[in-house]
Design a protein around this motif. Structure first.
Motif, mmCIF file in Angstrom:
data_model
loop_
_atom_site.group_PDB
_atom_site.id
_atom_site.type_symbol
_atom_site.label_atom_id
_atom_site.label_comp_id
_atom_site.label_asym_id
_atom_site.label_seq_id
_atom_site.Cartn_x
_atom_site.Cartn_y
_atom_site.Cartn_z
ATOM 1 N N GLY A 9 -11.158 -11.143 47.441
ATOM 2 C CA GLY A 9 -12.491 -10.862 46.942
ATOM 3 C C GLY A 9 -12.443 -10.123 45.618
ATOM 4 O O GLY A 9 -11.389 -9.705 45.149
ATOM 5 N N GLY A 10 -13.608 -9.979 45.010
ATOM 6 C CA GLY A 10 -13.671 -9.254 43.749
ATOM 7 C C GLY A 10 -14.993 -9.437 43.048
ATOM 8 O O GLY A 10 -15.942 -9.985 43.615
ATOM 9 N N LEU A 11 -15.030 -8.982 41.807
ATOM 10 C CA LEU A 11 -16.221 -9.079 40.965
ATOM 11 C C LEU A 11 -15.984 -10.165 39.917
ATOM 12 O O LEU A 11 -15.005 -10.093 39.161
ATOM 13 N N VAL A 12 -16.868 -11.159 39.904
ATOM 14 C CA VAL A 12 -16.748 -12.253 38.940
ATOM 15 C C VAL A 12 -18.115 -12.540 38.335
ATOM 16 O O VAL A 12 -19.133 -12.024 38.811
ATOM 17 N N GLN A 13 -18.114 -13.381 37.319
ATOM 18 C CA GLN A 13 -19.369 -13.796 36.705
ATOM 19 C C GLN A 13 -19.818 -15.133 37.282
ATOM 20 O O GLN A 13 -19.002 -15.905 37.811
ATOM 21 N N ALA A 14 -21.095 -15.398 37.152
ATOM 22 C CA ALA A 14 -21.629 -16.681 37.609
ATOM 23 C C ALA A 14 -20.878 -17.828 36.947
ATOM 24 O O ALA A 14 -20.605 -17.781 35.743
ATOM 25 N N GLY A 15 -20.535 -18.826 37.753
ATOM 26 C CA GLY A 15 -19.780 -19.969 37.253
ATOM 27 C C GLY A 15 -18.283 -19.854 37.452
ATOM 28 O O GLY A 15 -17.566 -20.860 37.344
ATOM 29 N N ASP A 16 -17.810 -18.659 37.747
ATOM 30 C CA ASP A 16 -16.373 -18.447 37.970
ATOM 31 C C ASP A 16 -15.954 -18.936 39.356
ATOM 32 O O ASP A 16 -16.794 -19.339 40.179
ATOM 33 N N SER A 17 -14.650 -18.856 39.598
ATOM 34 C CA SER A 17 -14.079 -19.258 40.888
ATOM 35 C C SER A 17 -13.292 -18.103 41.499
ATOM 36 O O SER A 17 -12.798 -17.218 40.784
ATOM 37 N N LEU A 18 -13.204 -18.137 42.818
ATOM 38 C CA LEU A 18 -12.369 -17.203 43.576
ATOM 39 C C LEU A 18 -11.762 -17.960 44.742
ATOM 40 O O LEU A 18 -12.365 -18.921 45.232
ATOM 41 N N ARG A 19 -10.600 -17.503 45.200
ATOM 42 C CA ARG A 19 -10.022 -18.048 46.402
ATOM 43 C C ARG A 19 -9.752 -16.912 47.379
ATOM 44 O O ARG A 19 -9.001 -15.976 47.067
ATOM 45 N N LEU A 20 -10.379 -17.012 48.527
ATOM 46 C CA LEU A 20 -10.158 -16.051 49.590
ATOM 47 C C LEU A 20 -9.055 -16.551 50.514
ATOM 48 O O LEU A 20 -8.941 -17.759 50.749
ATOM 49 N N SER A 21 -8.283 -15.619 51.022
ATOM 50 C CA SER A 21 -7.229 -15.954 51.966
ATOM 51 C C SER A 21 -7.416 -15.153 53.241
ATOM 52 O O SER A 21 -7.927 -14.042 53.218
ATOM 53 N N CYS A 22 -6.966 -15.743 54.345
ATOM 54 C CA CYS A 22 -7.029 -15.069 55.640
ATOM 55 C C CYS A 22 -5.712 -15.341 56.348
ATOM 56 O O CYS A 22 -5.347 -16.501 56.545
ATOM 57 N N ALA A 23 -5.037 -14.274 56.714
ATOM 58 C CA ALA A 23 -3.732 -14.406 57.350
ATOM 59 C C ALA A 23 -3.798 -13.865 58.769
ATOM 60 O O ALA A 23 -3.845 -12.644 58.968
ATOM 61 N N PRO A 24 -3.816 -14.754 59.757
ATOM 62 C CA PRO A 24 -3.796 -14.286 61.144
ATOM 63 C C PRO A 24 -2.415 -13.792 61.549
ATOM 64 O O PRO A 24 -1.408 -14.260 61.036
ATOM 65 N N SER A 25 -2.391 -12.874 62.497
ATOM 66 C CA SER A 25 -1.121 -12.325 62.953
ATOM 67 C C SER A 25 -0.500 -13.158 64.060
ATOM 68 O O SER A 25 0.681 -13.027 64.354
ATOM 69 N N GLU A 26 -1.299 -14.002 64.685
ATOM 70 C CA GLU A 26 -0.864 -14.752 65.844
ATOM 71 C C GLU A 26 0.029 -15.910 65.446
ATOM 72 O O GLU A 26 -0.318 -16.707 64.571
ATOM 73 N N ARG A 27 1.174 -16.048 66.123
ATOM 74 C CA ARG A 27 2.108 -17.118 65.786
ATOM 75 C C ARG A 27 1.600 -18.482 66.205
ATOM 76 O O ARG A 27 2.046 -19.496 65.681
#
Length: 124
Positions: A9-27
């Motif tokens: 997450g973060g602060l961006v301007q309109a029109g920009d892109s972001l990529r969120l990641s999620c790392a589960p602990s479960e194998r």
């Protein structure tokens, strides 16, 4: 107990892109269907996108179709949310969620585990 850790997450301007990641602990992560939700101040938690564990079928909320993409990498045990053409109304805390087995993925109550959330702020 499955722990989910979001990042990106973060602060961006309109029109920009972001990529969120999620790392589960479960194998056994690959057996979990995953979802991304978001919650803006004063609003209810809203479904953003889901990906089903059995066949990889995805679903998107109306407000993000065509702009956001959910994906998963079972080898790296992560799920991602690529967000393009961001708008100020996308500003919210974004949550990763997981549920095991089959069933509905459309509501927050359908999920068994939640991450702590990551803030996304889009300025105009």
């Amino acid at each position: 107990q499955v722990q989910l850790v979001e990042s990106g997450g973060g602060l961006v301007q309109a029109g920009d892109s972001l990529r969120l990641s999620c790392a589960p602990s479960e194998r056994t992560f690959r057996r979990y269907s995953m979802g991304w939700f978001r919650q803006a101040p004063g609003k209810e938690r809203e479904l953003v996108a889901t990906i089903r564990w059995s066949d990889g079928v995805t679903y998107y909320g109306d407000g993000v179709k065509g702009r956001f993409t959910i994906s998963r990498d079972n080898a790296k045990t992560s799920v991602y949310l690529q967000m393009n053409s961001l708008k100020p109304e996308d500003t919210a805390v974004y949550y990763c969620a997981a549920r095991m087995g089959f069933g509905s993925l459309s509501q927050a109550k359908d999920y068994d585990y939640w991450g702590q959330g990551t803030q996304v702020t889009v300025s105009s």
